[in-house]
Each structure stands twice: as structure tokens, then as C-alpha cells.
Design an enzyme around this catalytic site. Structure first.
Site, PDB file in Angstrom:
ATOM      1  N   ASP A  10      28.610 -27.571 -51.201  1.00  0.00           N
ATOM      2  CA  ASP A  10      28.331 -27.151 -52.574  1.00  0.00           C
ATOM      3  C   ASP A  10      29.382 -27.731 -53.512  1.00  0.00           C
ATOM      4  O   ASP A  10      30.207 -27.016 -54.082  1.00  0.00           O
ATOM      5  CB  ASP A  10      28.285 -25.615 -52.641  1.00  0.00           C
ATOM      6  CG  ASP A  10      27.090 -25.057 -51.885  1.00  0.00           C
ATOM      7  OD1 ASP A  10      26.023 -25.704 -51.902  1.00  0.00           O
ATOM      8  OD2 ASP A  10      27.217 -23.990 -51.259  1.00  0.00           O
ATOM      9  N   LYS A  32      24.931 -29.438 -45.187  1.00  0.00           N
ATOM     10  CA  LYS A  32      23.795 -29.102 -46.059  1.00  0.00           C
ATOM     11  C   LYS A  32      24.055 -29.660 -47.448  1.00  0.00           C
ATOM     12  O   LYS A  32      25.117 -29.430 -48.035  1.00  0.00           O
ATOM     13  CB  LYS A  32      23.623 -27.579 -46.138  1.00  0.00           C
ATOM     14  CG  LYS A  32      22.506 -27.144 -47.072  1.00  0.00           C
ATOM     15  CD  LYS A  32      22.223 -25.648 -46.942  1.00  0.00           C
ATOM     16  CE  LYS A  32      23.023 -24.781 -47.879  1.00  0.00           C
ATOM     17  NZ  LYS A  32      22.648 -24.890 -49.300  1.00  0.00           N
ATOM     18  N   ASP A  59      18.535 -29.252 -48.672  1.00  0.00           N
ATOM     19  CA  ASP A  59      18.087 -27.920 -49.098  1.00  0.00           C
ATOM     20  C   ASP A  59      17.538 -27.990 -50.522  1.00  0.00           C
ATOM     21  O   ASP A  59      18.206 -27.619 -51.477  1.00  0.00           O
ATOM     22  CB  ASP A  59      19.304 -26.983 -48.996  1.00  0.00           C
ATOM     23  CG  ASP A  59      19.037 -25.564 -49.464  1.00  0.00           C
ATOM     24  OD1 ASP A  59      17.863 -25.171 -49.561  1.00  0.00           O
ATOM     25  OD2 ASP A  59      20.027 -24.855 -49.727  1.00  0.00           O
ATOM     26  N   LYS A  61      14.195 -26.907 -51.283  1.00  0.00           N
ATOM     27  CA  LYS A  61      13.238 -25.792 -51.461  1.00  0.00           C
ATOM     28  C   LYS A  61      12.001 -26.204 -52.258  1.00  0.00           C
ATOM     29  O   LYS A  61      11.731 -25.666 -53.328  1.00  0.00           O
ATOM     30  CB  LYS A  61      13.922 -24.605 -52.140  1.00  0.00           C
ATOM     31  CG  LYS A  61      15.108 -24.046 -51.377  1.00  0.00           C
ATOM     32  CD  LYS A  61      15.645 -22.784 -52.072  1.00  0.00           C
ATOM     33  CE  LYS A  61      16.818 -22.178 -51.353  1.00  0.00           C
ATOM     34  NZ  LYS A  61      18.062 -22.967 -51.458  1.00  0.00           N
ATOM     35  N   LEU A  62      11.221 -27.125 -51.701  1.00  0.00           N
ATOM     36  CA  LEU A  62      10.044 -27.614 -52.422  1.00  0.00           C
ATOM     37  C   LEU A  62       8.969 -26.531 -52.571  1.00  0.00           C
ATOM     38  O   LEU A  62       8.787 -25.688 -51.684  1.00  0.00           O
ATOM     39  CB  LEU A  62       9.453 -28.838 -51.700  1.00  0.00           C
ATOM     40  CG  LEU A  62      10.116 -30.177 -52.051  1.00  0.00           C
ATOM     41  CD1 LEU A  62      11.537 -30.259 -51.537  1.00  0.00           C
ATOM     42  CD2 LEU A  62       9.292 -31.332 -51.512  1.00  0.00           C
ATOM     43  N   HIS A  63       8.266 -26.578 -53.701  1.00  0.00           N
ATOM     44  CA  HIS A  63       7.198 -25.612 -53.980  1.00  0.00           C
ATOM     45  C   HIS A  63       6.315 -26.219 -55.067  1.00  0.00           C
ATOM     46  O   HIS A  63       6.674 -26.218 -56.237  1.00  0.00           O
ATOM     47  CB  HIS A  63       7.821 -24.287 -54.460  1.00  0.00           C
ATOM     48  CG  HIS A  63       6.845 -23.165 -54.591  1.00  0.00           C
ATOM     49  ND1 HIS A  63       7.217 -21.890 -54.945  1.00  0.00           N
ATOM     50  CD2 HIS A  63       5.502 -23.119 -54.419  1.00  0.00           C
ATOM     51  CE1 HIS A  63       6.160 -21.104 -54.978  1.00  0.00           C
ATOM     52  NE2 HIS A  63       5.095 -21.838 -54.672  1.00  0.00           N
ATOM     53  N   ILE A  65       1.935 -28.173 -55.584  1.00  0.00           N
ATOM     54  CA  ILE A  65       0.612 -28.279 -54.951  1.00  0.00           C
ATOM     55  C   ILE A  65       0.740 -29.144 -53.690  1.00  0.00           C
ATOM     56  O   ILE A  65       1.656 -29.975 -53.580  1.00  0.00           O
ATOM     57  CB  ILE A  65      -0.450 -28.858 -55.919  1.00  0.00           C
ATOM     58  CG1 ILE A  65      -0.042 -30.240 -56.412  1.00  0.00           C
ATOM     59  CG2 ILE A  65      -0.697 -27.893 -57.079  1.00  0.00           C
ATOM     60  CD1 ILE A  65      -1.147 -30.960 -57.183  1.00  0.00           C
ATOM     61  N   PRO A  66      -0.161 -28.925 -52.713  1.00  0.00           N
ATOM     62  CA  PRO A  66      -0.021 -29.609 -51.419  1.00  0.00           C
ATOM     63  C   PRO A  66       0.144 -31.126 -51.518  1.00  0.00           C
ATOM     64  O   PRO A  66       1.012 -31.700 -50.855  1.00  0.00           O
ATOM     65  CB  PRO A  66      -1.323 -29.228 -50.689  1.00  0.00           C
ATOM     66  CG  PRO A  66      -1.672 -27.886 -51.247  1.00  0.00           C
ATOM     67  CD  PRO A  66      -1.277 -27.940 -52.700  1.00  0.00           C
ATOM     68  N   THR A  68       1.343 -33.026 -53.889  1.00  0.00           N
ATOM     69  CA  THR A  68       2.653 -33.405 -54.430  1.00  0.00           C
ATOM     70  C   THR A  68       3.753 -33.182 -53.390  1.00  0.00           C
ATOM     71  O   THR A  68       4.640 -34.021 -53.207  1.00  0.00           O
ATOM     72  CB  THR A  68       2.941 -32.586 -55.707  1.00  0.00           C
ATOM     73  OG1 THR A  68       1.903 -32.865 -56.642  1.00  0.00           O
ATOM     74  CG2 THR A  68       4.285 -32.937 -56.311  1.00  0.00           C
ATOM     75  N   THR A 119      17.052 -14.202 -51.491  1.00  0.00           N
ATOM     76  CA  THR A 119      17.862 -12.972 -51.368  1.00  0.00           C
ATOM     77  C   THR A 119      18.227 -12.414 -52.745  1.00  0.00           C
ATOM     78  O   THR A 119      18.670 -11.279 -52.844  1.00  0.00           O
ATOM     79  CB  THR A 119      19.145 -13.243 -50.556  1.00  0.00           C
ATOM     80  OG1 THR A 119      19.721 -14.458 -50.997  1.00  0.00           O
ATOM     81  CG2 THR A 119      18.849 -13.326 -49.081  1.00  0.00           C
ATOM     82  N   ARG A 181      30.850 -14.849 -42.767  1.00  0.00           N
ATOM     83  CA  ARG A 181      32.260 -14.780 -43.176  1.00  0.00           C
ATOM     84  C   ARG A 181      33.133 -14.484 -41.973  1.00  0.00           C
ATOM     85  O   ARG A 181      32.697 -13.781 -41.064  1.00  0.00           O
ATOM     86  CB  ARG A 181      32.465 -13.662 -44.215  1.00  0.00           C
ATOM     87  CG  ARG A 181      31.811 -13.925 -45.564  1.00  0.00           C
ATOM     88  CD  ARG A 181      32.484 -15.091 -46.284  1.00  0.00           C
ATOM     89  NE  ARG A 181      31.902 -15.401 -47.575  1.00  0.00           N
ATOM     90  CZ  ARG A 181      30.940 -16.309 -47.784  1.00  0.00           C
ATOM     91  NH1 ARG A 181      30.431 -16.990 -46.765  1.00  0.00           N
ATOM     92  NH2 ARG A 181      30.498 -16.555 -48.993  1.00  0.00           N
ATOM     93  N   GLY A 210      29.604 -22.034 -46.243  1.00  0.00           N
ATOM     94  CA  GLY A 210      30.160 -22.804 -47.353  1.00  0.00           C
ATOM     95  C   GLY A 210      31.621 -22.511 -47.572  1.00  0.00           C
ATOM     96  O   GLY A 210      32.503 -23.035 -46.883  1.00  0.00           O
ATOM     97  N   ARG A 211      31.891 -21.608 -48.516  1.00  0.00           N
ATOM     98  CA  ARG A 211      33.264 -21.370 -48.967  1.00  0.00           C
ATOM     99  C   ARG A 211      34.278 -21.022 -47.894  1.00  0.00           C
ATOM    100  O   ARG A 211      35.432 -21.458 -48.015  1.00  0.00           O
ATOM    101  CB  ARG A 211      33.245 -20.320 -50.089  1.00  0.00           C
ATOM    102  CG  ARG A 211      32.655 -20.885 -51.374  1.00  0.00           C
ATOM    103  CD  ARG A 211      32.183 -19.823 -52.318  1.00  0.00           C
ATOM    104  NE  ARG A 211      31.006 -19.139 -51.798  1.00  0.00           N
ATOM    105  CZ  ARG A 211      30.363 -18.147 -52.427  1.00  0.00           C
ATOM    106  NH1 ARG A 211      30.826 -17.715 -53.588  1.00  0.00           N
ATOM    107  NH2 ARG A 211      29.299 -17.591 -51.894  1.00  0.00           N
TER     108      ARG A 211
HETATM  109  O1  C5P Z   1      29.787 -20.288 -49.691  1.00  0.00           O
HETATM  110  P1  C5P Z   1      28.761 -19.589 -48.846  1.00  0.00           P
HETATM  111  O2  C5P Z   1      29.114 -19.526 -47.379  1.00  0.00           O
HETATM  112  O3  C5P Z   1      28.339 -18.253 -49.416  1.00  0.00           O
HETATM  113  O4  C5P Z   1      27.496 -20.571 -48.943  1.00  0.00           O
HETATM  114  C1  C5P Z   1      26.250 -20.252 -48.390  1.00  0.00           C
HETATM  115  C2  C5P Z   1      25.258 -21.339 -48.677  1.00  0.00           C
HETATM  116  O5  C5P Z   1      23.978 -20.886 -48.263  1.00  0.00           O
HETATM  117  C3  C5P Z   1      25.115 -21.710 -50.151  1.00  0.00           C
HETATM  118  O6  C5P Z   1      24.772 -23.110 -50.214  1.00  0.00           O
HETATM  119  C4  C5P Z   1      23.969 -20.857 -50.614  1.00  0.00           C
HETATM  120  O7  C5P Z   1      23.266 -21.423 -51.696  1.00  0.00           O
HETATM  121  C5  C5P Z   1      23.087 -20.834 -49.366  1.00  0.00           C
HETATM  122  N1  C5P Z   1      22.186 -19.696 -49.290  1.00  0.00           N
HETATM  123  C6  C5P Z   1      22.618 -18.380 -49.289  1.00  0.00           C
HETATM  124  N2  C5P Z   1      21.720 -17.352 -49.202  1.00  0.00           N
HETATM  125  C7  C5P Z   1      20.416 -17.609 -49.113  1.00  0.00           C
HETATM  126  C8  C5P Z   1      19.942 -18.924 -49.093  1.00  0.00           C
HETATM  127  C9  C5P Z   1      20.871 -19.955 -49.182  1.00  0.00           C
HETATM  128  O8  C5P Z   1      23.807 -18.131 -49.361  1.00  0.00           O
HETATM  129  N3  C5P Z   1      19.574 -16.611 -48.978  1.00  0.00           N
END
Ligand code: C5P
Length: 233
Positions: A10, A32, A59, A61-63, A65-66, A68, A119, A181, A210-211
Site C-alpha cells: 500500500d 498485493k 487487488d 475488485k472488478l465489478h 457487466i460480464p 466488460t 468489511t 496483527r 500490510g502495515r
Molecule cells: O495494513 P493492513 O495489514 O491492515 O493491510 C491489509 C490490507 O488488506 C490492505 O491492503 C487492505 O486494503 C486489505 N483489506 C482489508 N480488509 C478487507 C479487504 C482488504 O484490510 N476486508
């Protein structure tokens, strides 16, 4: 089945991304690439990271019409990525079209993963804005089952839902799970978090982290710790 840690890149641009990846001299993590980096740098960043030897989950996240989505997936498949995703809300026809578009002339294709409900959507906004009145749990499991029936490879979900998804869709249907985490780490804006070891116990196939890795003082050490805890090695 392959279990692995996927690092969420990210970052806002190529320079920051590559200086992060330059720290990894001994291994080539699965990474990712999300909308921010892809829209900033375009397909060139995907080709460049692939050429460095990384597996890539694109990542986007396509959405749509079929037709396209099928054509867009053909383009993404040509980038030689390993995993892509779409919104299951696009329904069965869109998901099967996506699979057709992704399949290369030699029969290979990237893994195709569905997003069920974001989420960020809760029961209240789902009922009010989307007019979906069933309990969130059931909606998520129904979307997962629809994706599995369409031939997709798995869903993005919480590690806390991984067991239920496997129960409903089969053990080989993949669960790709963010919200991870370290036990001694900062949760940040993630609400329901689990450790890498707990994610393994719960049945996650891939954890997206990520972080806890990108913002660590020593990102390589944090990545190795994550792999060790998740794979139990
Ligand atoms: O930094 P962190 O570990 O929270 O990053 C999680 C990654 O997963 C980010 O790229 C975030 O956009 C993605 N993600 C998420 N929850 C979701 C779907 C994707 O945290 N439900």
C-alpha cells in the site's frame, strides 16, 4: 495446498514501492498491488515487480457487466499476475465471464478470488442502502457459495470466517484473509484482528499483511516472523 503470506504494497508510487522491495535480498515475497499503486503507476509497475520475481495478487475488485469484465480480465491475465479479484455482487454471469477472460490460450490462469461484502459495510448500511435484509453472516456465506459454484478459487474474508467458508464451500476453496496483527502489535484501523498463528489454526490459506510489515523498523525481520508464525516453521 500452498499457504503463504502476501504483503500488501500500500504505497503511493513506484519509488516507495521499489525501495521497500529492495530490502528483500534473500527472498521474493508474494505481494498485493491495490488500486492506489496501480492507478498511480499503471500496468508498468506490475510488469516491473513481476520481472523481479515476485508473485502478485492484483487487488482491483472488478465489478461491471460480464462482457466488460471478461475483456478486462483478459488484459490482467496477460500481465502474468498470479491472483486477481472481483465483487461477487456482480453475480454468476459476471464471474463465469471473468474466468473465461482470465484463461490463457495454454489453459493456465491466475487464481480468481471473490470479495463478498466489504468489511466497511455493516448490517445497518446493507439493509438501508442495499435493501439486503438477511443477516450479514448468511449473506457472506451465500456470496461465497455462489462464487464457488461459478468456479472461482476462493474469497477474501476474515480469518474468523475461514472455517465456516471451508465448511460451506469445501476445504480446497481458498480463504485469503486480511486483518492480521502480531500479538504485540498495533491494530491500527482494523477492528477484528488475529495473529498469524491463530489465522493458521482457523484455516486461512493466505494472509494479507500490510502495515505490520511495511511500517516495521525491520520489514524483512517482520516478514520472516510472520511467515514463521503462519506456516509454523
Ligand atoms: O495494513 P493492513 O495489514 O491492515 O493491510 C491489509 C490490507 O488488506 C490492505 O491492503 C487492505 O486494503 C486489505 N483489506 C482489508 N480488509 C478487507 C479487504 C482488504 O484490510 N476486508
Amino acid at each position: 495446498m500452498a499457504k503463504d503470506v502476501i504483503i500488501a504494497l500500500d504505497f503511493e508510487n513506484r519509488e516507495k514501492t521499489l525501495s521497500f522491495l529492495d530490502q528483500f535480498t534473500g527472498e521474493k515475497p508474494f505481494v498485493k498491488i491495490g488500486m492506489e499503486l496501480y492507478y498511480a503507476e499503471g500496468p508498468a509497475i506490475v510488469r516491473e515487480i513481476k520481472a523481479r520475481g515476485h508473485r502478485i495478487f492484483l487487488d482491483l475488485k472488478l465489478h461491471d457487466i460480464p462482457n466488460t469484465v471478461k475483456k478486462a480480465m483478459r488484459v490482467l491475465s496477460g500481465l502474468d499476475v498470479d491472483m486477481v479479484n472481483l465483487h461477487a455482487a456482480g453475480a454468476t454471469a459476471m464471474m463465469t465471464a471473468a474466468l473465461e477472460g482470465l484463461t490463457r490460450p495454454d489453459g493456465t490462469r491466475p487464481l480468481l478470488i471473490a470479495v463478498t461484502q466489504l468489511t466497511s459495510t455493516d448490517q445497518e448500511s446493507m439493509e438501508r442502502d442495499l435493501l439486503i435484509r438477511e443477516p450479514m453472516d448468511e449473506v457472506v456465506m451465500h456470496y461465497a457459495a455462489t462464487a464457488a459454484a461459478a468456479g472461482l478459487d476462493g474469497v477474501v474474508c476474515s480469518p474468523l470466517e475461514a472455517g465456516k467458508v471451508h465448511g460451506r464451500c469445501g476445504g480446497s476453496f481458498l480463504t485469503v484473509t486480511p486483518g492480521v496483527r502480531f500479538a504485540d502489535g498495533d491494530a491500527g484501523d482494523q477492528k477484528r484482528v488475529t495473529t498469524p498463528a491463530r489465522a493458521r489454526e482457523l484455516g486461512s490459506d493466505y494472509i494479507v499483511v500490510g502495515r505490520p510489515i511495511t511500517q516495521a523498523g525491520d520489514s524483512v525481520a517482520a516478514y520472516r516472523r510472520c511467515v514463521k508464525e503462519f506456516l509454523g516453521e
